[in-house]
Motif scaffolding. Sequence first.
Motif, PDB file in Angstrom:
ATOM      1  N   VAL A  53       1.506  -4.165 -12.420  1.00  0.00           N
ATOM      2  CA  VAL A  53       1.887  -3.516 -11.222  1.00  0.00           C
ATOM      3  C   VAL A  53       1.285  -3.938 -10.127  1.00  0.00           C
ATOM      4  CG1 VAL A  53       1.762  -1.232 -10.034  1.00  0.00           C
ATOM      5  CG2 VAL A  53       2.207  -1.347 -12.466  1.00  0.00           C
ATOM      6  N   LEU A  54       1.835  -4.575  -9.013  1.00  0.00           N
ATOM      7  CA  LEU A  54       1.256  -5.131  -7.897  1.00  0.00           C
ATOM      8  C   LEU A  54       1.647  -4.431  -6.894  1.00  0.00           C
ATOM      9  CD1 LEU A  54       1.413  -8.863  -9.072  1.00  0.00           C
ATOM     10  CD2 LEU A  54      -0.705  -7.340  -8.753  1.00  0.00           C
ATOM     11  N   LEU A  55       0.887  -4.281  -5.812  1.00  0.00           N
ATOM     12  CA  LEU A  55       1.204  -3.193  -4.649  1.00  0.00           C
ATOM     13  C   LEU A  55       1.200  -3.802  -3.437  1.00  0.00           C
ATOM     14  CD1 LEU A  55      -0.956  -0.362  -6.240  1.00  0.00           C
ATOM     15  CD2 LEU A  55       1.420  -0.631  -6.389  1.00  0.00           C
ATOM     16  N   GLY A  56       0.614  -5.114  -3.111  1.00  0.00           N
ATOM     17  CA  GLY A  56       0.373  -5.638  -1.984  1.00  0.00           C
ATOM     18  C   GLY A  56       0.415  -7.166  -1.946  1.00  0.00           C
ATOM     19  N   LEU A  57       0.910  -7.745  -0.743  1.00  0.00           N
ATOM     20  CA  LEU A  57       1.237  -9.260  -0.852  1.00  0.00           C
ATOM     21  C   LEU A  57       1.169  -9.715   0.705  1.00  0.00           C
ATOM     22  CD1 LEU A  57       2.105 -11.732  -2.255  1.00  0.00           C
ATOM     23  CD2 LEU A  57       4.548 -10.999  -1.710  1.00  0.00           C
ATOM     24  N   THR A  58       0.288 -10.787   0.864  1.00  0.00           N
ATOM     25  CA  THR A  58       0.189 -11.464   2.097  1.00  0.00           C
ATOM     26  C   THR A  58      -0.094 -12.808   1.945  1.00  0.00           C
ATOM     27  OG1 THR A  58      -1.034 -11.038   4.288  1.00  0.00           O
ATOM     28  CG2 THR A  58      -2.535 -11.158   2.210  1.00  0.00           C
ATOM     29  N   ARG A  59      -0.233 -13.589   3.281  1.00  0.00           N
ATOM     30  CA  ARG A  59      -0.444 -15.069   3.406  1.00  0.00           C
ATOM     31  C   ARG A  59      -1.966 -15.209   3.695  1.00  0.00           C
ATOM     32  NH1 ARG A  59       3.814 -18.200   5.303  1.00  0.00           N
ATOM     33  NH2 ARG A  59       2.203 -19.689   6.087  1.00  0.00           N
ATOM     34  N   ALA A  60      -2.652 -16.173   3.078  1.00  0.00           N
ATOM     35  CA  ALA A  60      -3.801 -16.727   3.618  1.00  0.00           C
ATOM     36  C   ALA A  60      -3.596 -18.222   3.986  1.00  0.00           C
ATOM     37  CB  ALA A  60      -4.913 -16.115   2.680  1.00  0.00           C
ATOM     38  N   GLY A  61      -3.162 -18.487   5.279  1.00  0.00           N
ATOM     39  CA  GLY A  61      -3.015 -19.823   5.516  1.00  0.00           C
ATOM     40  C   GLY A  61      -1.854 -20.024   4.773  1.00  0.00           C
ATOM     41  N   GLU A  62      -1.620 -21.148   3.928  1.00  0.00           N
ATOM     42  CA  GLU A  62      -0.336 -21.388   3.200  1.00  0.00           C
ATOM     43  C   GLU A  62      -0.400 -20.883   1.664  1.00  0.00           C
ATOM     44  OE1 GLU A  62       0.008 -25.592   2.943  1.00  0.00           O
ATOM     45  OE2 GLU A  62       0.213 -25.927   4.889  1.00  0.00           O
ATOM     46  N   ARG A  63      -1.523 -20.177   1.539  1.00  0.00           N
ATOM     47  CA  ARG A  63      -1.717 -19.466  -0.030  1.00  0.00           C
ATOM     48  C   ARG A  63      -1.147 -18.035   0.194  1.00  0.00           C
ATOM     49  NH1 ARG A  63      -7.592 -19.452  -2.312  1.00  0.00           N
ATOM     50  NH2 ARG A  63      -6.894 -21.550  -3.004  1.00  0.00           N
ATOM     51  N   LEU A  64      -0.508 -17.664  -1.145  1.00  0.00           N
ATOM     52  CA  LEU A  64       0.079 -16.261  -1.213  1.00  0.00           C
ATOM     53  C   LEU A  64      -1.154 -15.550  -1.940  1.00  0.00           C
ATOM     54  CD1 LEU A  64       3.864 -16.807  -2.245  1.00  0.00           C
ATOM     55  CD2 LEU A  64       2.933 -15.700  -0.285  1.00  0.00           C
ATOM     56  N   VAL A  65      -1.312 -14.157  -1.463  1.00  0.00           N
ATOM     57  CA  VAL A  65      -2.286 -13.307  -2.242  1.00  0.00           C
ATOM     58  C   VAL A  65      -1.586 -11.897  -2.600  1.00  0.00           C
ATOM     59  CG1 VAL A  65      -4.683 -12.491  -2.079  1.00  0.00           C
ATOM     60  CG2 VAL A  65      -4.179 -14.327  -0.932  1.00  0.00           C
ATOM     61  N   ALA A  66      -1.685 -11.647  -3.752  1.00  0.00           N
ATOM     62  CA  ALA A  66      -1.326 -10.415  -4.095  1.00  0.00           C
ATOM     63  C   ALA A  66      -2.298  -9.365  -4.835  1.00  0.00           C
ATOM     64  CB  ALA A  66      -0.032 -10.676  -5.355  1.00  0.00           C
ATOM     65  N   VAL A  67      -2.335  -8.353  -4.707  1.00  0.00           N
ATOM     66  CA  VAL A  67      -3.310  -7.385  -5.110  1.00  0.00           C
ATOM     67  C   VAL A  67      -2.689  -6.229  -6.044  1.00  0.00           C
ATOM     68  CG1 VAL A  67      -4.869  -7.999  -3.316  1.00  0.00           C
ATOM     69  CG2 VAL A  67      -3.304  -5.919  -3.163  1.00  0.00           C
ATOM     70  N   GLY A  68      -3.128  -5.580  -6.966  1.00  0.00           N
ATOM     71  CA  GLY A  68      -2.654  -4.272  -7.791  1.00  0.00           C
ATOM     72  C   GLY A  68      -3.358  -3.583  -8.464  1.00  0.00           C
ATOM     73  N   GLU A  69      -3.038  -2.985  -9.552  1.00  0.00           N
ATOM     74  CA  GLU A  69      -3.724  -2.155 -10.474  1.00  0.00           C
ATOM     75  C   GLU A  69      -4.917  -2.923 -11.021  1.00  0.00           C
ATOM     76  OE1 GLU A  69      -1.418  -0.880 -14.020  1.00  0.00           O
ATOM     77  OE2 GLU A  69      -0.724  -3.052 -14.471  1.00  0.00           O
ATOM     78  N   ARG A  70      -5.949  -2.119 -11.675  1.00  0.00           N
ATOM     79  CA  ARG A  70      -7.167  -2.551 -12.414  1.00  0.00           C
ATOM     80  C   ARG A  70      -7.757  -3.549 -11.589  1.00  0.00           C
ATOM     81  NH1 ARG A  70      -3.256  -2.619 -16.113  1.00  0.00           N
ATOM     82  NH2 ARG A  70      -3.470  -4.776 -16.554  1.00  0.00           N
ATOM     83  N   GLY A  71      -7.898  -3.658 -10.269  1.00  0.00           N
ATOM     84  CA  GLY A  71      -8.474  -4.641  -9.450  1.00  0.00           C
ATOM     85  C   GLY A  71      -7.892  -6.051  -9.468  1.00  0.00           C
TER      86      GLY A  71
END
Length: 367
Positions: A53-71
């Motif tokens: 389960v992933l809840l957030g998503l953004t860009r860090a320059g050209e990189r994609l970063v996703a965040v979610g359950e259990r850290g």
Amino acid sequence: MNVEQCFASFARRWGACVLASCLLANSAIAAPATTFAALQQSALPTAKAPRAVLLGLTRAGERLVAVGERGIVLLSDDSGTTWRQARVPVSVSLTAVQFVDAEQGWAVGHLGVVLHTQDGGETWQKQLDGQRAIALAVQFAERDVNQPDGTSHLAQARRMLDDGPDKPFLDLYFSDRLHGYVVGAYNQIFRTDDGGRSWQPWMRHVDNPQGLNLYGIRAVGNDLWLVGERGLLLRSTDAGQLFQALKSPYEGSFFGLLGTRDGALVVYGLRGNAWWSGDRGNSWRRLDTGIESTLASALQLRDGGLLLASQSGELLFSHDQGRSFDKRQSRSGGTLAAVQQAVDGSLTSVGLTGVAADQDPRAAGQP
């Protein structure tokens, strides 16, 4: 937390963990100390992370970063084709993430967690958690008890202390490497002016006497905006010193807002409801989205177009700065929580079934 608040929190960030927090907050039984062990336990590496389960998503320059359950924090350097897991010092569910450049970023989540990275998301450090946040709230409220409304703010801080440090942060906004806010349940809002090395409780700067949940924060032009449950709309015209409530066109919860290049606003929320304003929120016009699913995410595309995404995966595009939206495609499978445009122009989304790469917006009817 009442039933509507629980549903709204669940709709905002999708994980079963959010619903669990609602049930815990609604219980008269105090949470055992073991509930907060996740603040000291690092996120476990797992090959199944891209399907979590992933809840957030953004860009860090050209990189994609996703965040979610259990850290879980996932990184992709090939526009979402492959993902690898980052090192994270907590195992609480993370709800939102933002980077101000390719290196500096923050993530927020359950148990009042705020994380910071200085290396593009490779490693993270905890800057704040619910235990420290409550201590700060009580400390500042006791100091300011003789100020206008000081007694009520102190009472609110002490109620938070009695309830325990289980309240989630649900969104964040940083204007640069130093200045930012984190917001969440029960009117929680904290501000930093030194990149998160220290935090100030900012609740007394917000016109929200009912303590409604804050679901989104964004800057549009020279204004700073907060949106929340029960149609809550707050605007600051003085760099965050005071967030004043505006008359809302809608009584249901708003989960986010988006500014257009010409300064207009789009706010969105439950059951496909979205509203447009061209006068800084002084008046609103309802948008015909043509859908009944909750709108979970919004994005300005690099060609200037706007995108709204529903929890059911419906993608709505606008080519007139948010005045109207057309349904062009749907994300295949799963439930959507956030969407982002990768450096190659393709769309990547996250949700209950993890990450999914969608097609280039131009193939969906974009010029």
